[in-house]
Design an enzyme around this catalytic site. Structure first.
Site, mmCIF file in Angstrom:
data_model
loop_
_atom_site.group_PDB
_atom_site.id
_atom_site.type_symbol
_atom_site.label_atom_id
_atom_site.label_comp_id
_atom_site.label_asym_id
_atom_site.label_seq_id
_atom_site.Cartn_x
_atom_site.Cartn_y
_atom_site.Cartn_z
ATOM 1 N N CYS A 99 -0.602 -13.605 1.558
ATOM 2 C CA CYS A 99 -0.322 -12.288 1.115
ATOM 3 C C CYS A 99 0.611 -12.785 -0.183
ATOM 4 C CB CYS A 99 -0.079 -11.343 1.797
ATOM 5 S SG CYS A 99 1.679 -11.540 2.525
ATOM 6 N N CYS A 135 7.226 -0.664 -2.640
ATOM 7 C CA CYS A 135 6.829 -0.769 -4.046
ATOM 8 C C CYS A 135 6.401 -1.938 -4.713
ATOM 9 C CB CYS A 135 8.021 -0.064 -4.862
ATOM 10 S SG CYS A 135 8.299 1.789 -4.473
#
Ligand SMILES: [Zn+2]
Length: 420
Positions: free
Chosen positions: A378, A212
Site C-alpha cells: 500500500c 488525508c
C-alpha cells in the site's frame, strides 16, 4: 455519538457566554494601536480586547493544513505568544494546502518555516517553537504554559492525547478535522461542555478511517476549518459571543452546507465523567491500536486486534531483487491494495490491484492463488499489513508485507516517481 441535529440558525441553541480567558496586557503602544485599529473599532473587542489578545498564549499543534491559516490569522490578530508544535519537515506535497510554507521551505522544519512566516506577518508576536512529537511524556508540561490548544493534527492518537491533557489541565481544546470535502470543528472543554471522548468514546479501528495522506483533502477546505478554529480562539480569549462548546460544526464543501449538531457531556466519559478511569495520560498509540474491530460503542471497552502475531515483511530492495527489470514478477504475486487515484501517482510495475475493501469483505481471498508467494503493498505498509493478516488467517502459506509501502519503493528503488 450523542448528537441532536439543529438548524444552523436555530433560535433554540443554548446561548453560552463565557468570561474572558485572558487578562488584558499593559497599554498598547501607538504602533500597536495603529496595527490593530480595525479590531479596536469593534465594540466587542476595543482596546481592552486587543490587550487581552496581546497577553494570550495559544498552542497550535501541527503546522499543517489547519495550522497554516490558524497561525497566520492568530499572528495577524495580535495573539502575543504562539506556540508552534511540529517535528515534521515541509514536503512538496504539503504546499497544495499548507499555505504557511513556501517553495523555499521544502526540506525545512515546519516549525522553523512557520516561525519565519509568522514574523513576516507580525513581528510583535513571540513564537515558541516545539520541534518535538507531542506524547504522554511531554504533553502536560508543554500545554500547561498556554491558555488554550488549537488542534491541527491529523491522527487519532494525538487527538485523544490533546483532549485528555486539556481535560486534566482544565484548558479548552479547539478541534478541527478535515477529509476530502468534509470538515468538522468544535471546542472540547470539560468544564463547560463535552470533551472529545464524551462524543467519540473510542477511536475507529486502525486503518478503517483513511487519513488525508491516503484519501486526499481539498486544499482550501483547510482555510475554512482552520480559520474557524482561529475565530473560536479569539472569541474565547476575549470572552465574546457563543463559543462552540457543546456544538459540532459539520461542513460539506461540495454542498456548501454548514450544519451544527448539539453534543452533550457524557457522565460515563472515561476522562471527564463522574468516575473517570483515565486520570493520567496513557499510551495513545496503544489505545488507538487496540480499538474494537466491531466499530464504535462496544460496551466492553477496547479489545485486542485479531490475533495472528507479526506479519512477515519484505523491504523494497529485497522486492526489487525478486522483480527482474522491475517488471511483472515471474514467481511472486504482487498485490496493491490502494485506490486507483493513489496508484495513478506512484506504483510498482506488474502489481495486481485488489482493494483493501475486497480483503475486508472476503472477496479477495478467492482471487488469489494459494500456491504462489504473495507480496502485498500500500502507501506506507499499514493497510497492506491488514490485508496480509487477512490472507494469512485464510490459510495462505507465503504472504509478506512490503515494509514502508510504495513510498519506500519510490525512495529506495525508483526515485523518478512522485511521492504523496
Ligand atoms: Zn468527556
Amino acid at each position: 455519538m450523542r448528537l441532536v441535529k439543529r438548524s444552523l440558525r436555530g433560535g433554540n441553541l443554548a446561548s453560552m457566554a463565557l468570561p474572558p480567558l485572558v487578562e488584558p496586557s499593559s497599554p498598547l503602544s501607538a504602533g500597536e494601536i495603529e496595527r490593530y485599529a480595525r479590531h479596536v473599532l469593534i465594540p466587542d473587542v476595543g482596546m481592552e480586547g486587543q490587550r487581552r489578545l496581546k497577553n494570550a498564549r495559544v498552542l497550535v499543534v501541527g503546522a499543517g493544513g489547519l495550522g497554516s491559516p490558524a497561525l497566520m490569522y492568530l499572528a495577524a490578530a495580535g495573539v502575543g505568544t504562539i506556540g508552534v508544535l511540529d517535528d515534521d519537515v515541509v514536503e512538496l506535497s504539503n504546499l497544495q494546502r499548507q499555505v504557511v510554507h513556501g517553495v523555499a521551505d521544502v526540506g525545512r522544519l515546519k516549525s522553523e518555516s512557520a516561525e519565519q512566516r509568522v514574523a513576516s506577518v507580525n513581528p510583535l508576536v513571540r513564537v515558541v517553537r516545539h520541534d518535538v512529537r507531542i506524547d504522554s511524556t511531554n504533553a502536560l508540561e508543554i500545554i500547561a504554559d498556554y491558555d488554550l490548544v488549537l488542534d491541527g493534527t491529523d491522527n487519532f492518537p494525538t487527538r485523544y492525547l490533546l483532549n485528555d491533557a486539556c481535560v486534566l489541565l482544565g484548558k479548552p481544546d479547539i478541534w478541527g478535522s478535515i477529509y476530502r470535502f468534509d470538515g468538522q470543528a468544535s471546542i472540547w472543554w470539560a468544564e463547560h461542555g463535552p470533551c472529545y471522548r464524551c462524543v467519540f468514546p473510542e477511536p475507529p479501528p486502525p486503518g478503517l478511517v483513511p487519513s488525508c495522506a491516503e484519501g486526499g483533502v481539498l486544499g482550501v477546505l483547510c482555510a475554512a476549518i482552520g480559520s474557524i478554529q482561529a475565530a473560536e480562539a479569539v472569541k474565547l480569549i476575549l470572552g465574546i459571543g457563543e463559543p462552540m462548546v457543546g456544538r459540532l460544526l459539520v461542513h460539506d464543501a461540495l454542498r456548501q452546507s454548514w450544519d451544527v449538531l448539539t453534543v452533550n457531556s457524557n457522565p460515563g466519559c472515561a476522562v471527564c465523567g463522574e468516575s473517570p478511569t483515565v486520570t493520567e495520560l496513557v499510551d495513545y498509540e496503544d489505545f488507538c491500536a487496540m480499538a474494537p474491530l466491531s466499530g464504535v460503542g462496544a460496551a466492553g471497552g477496547p479489545v485486542p486486534p485479531a490475533a495472528g502475531g507479526a506479519v512477515p515483511q519484505i523491504s523494497a530492495l529485497e522486492l526489487a531483487d525478486l522483480l527482474p527489470g522491475g517488471g511483472v514478477p515471474p514467481d511472486v504475486l504482487l498485490i496493491d491494495v490502494r485506490g486507483s487515484n493513489e496508484r495513478a501517482i506512484a506504483a510498482i510495475a506488474g502489481a495486481r490491484a485488489i482493494h483493501l475493501d475486497e480483503f475486508r469483505s472476503g472477496a479477495a481471498v478467492a482471487q488469489i492463488p494459494f500456491d504462489q508467494p504473495v507480496v502485498i503493498a500500500c502507501k506506507t505498509g499499514v493497510r497492506s499489513e491488514e490485508a496480509s493478516r487477512i490472507l494469512i488467517e485464510a490459510g495462505h502459506p507465503d504472504v509478506r508485507n512490503l515494509a514502508g509501502g510504495v513510498l519506500a519503493w519510490v525512495r529506495d528503488v525508483d526515485p523518478t516517481q512522485p511521492r504523496y
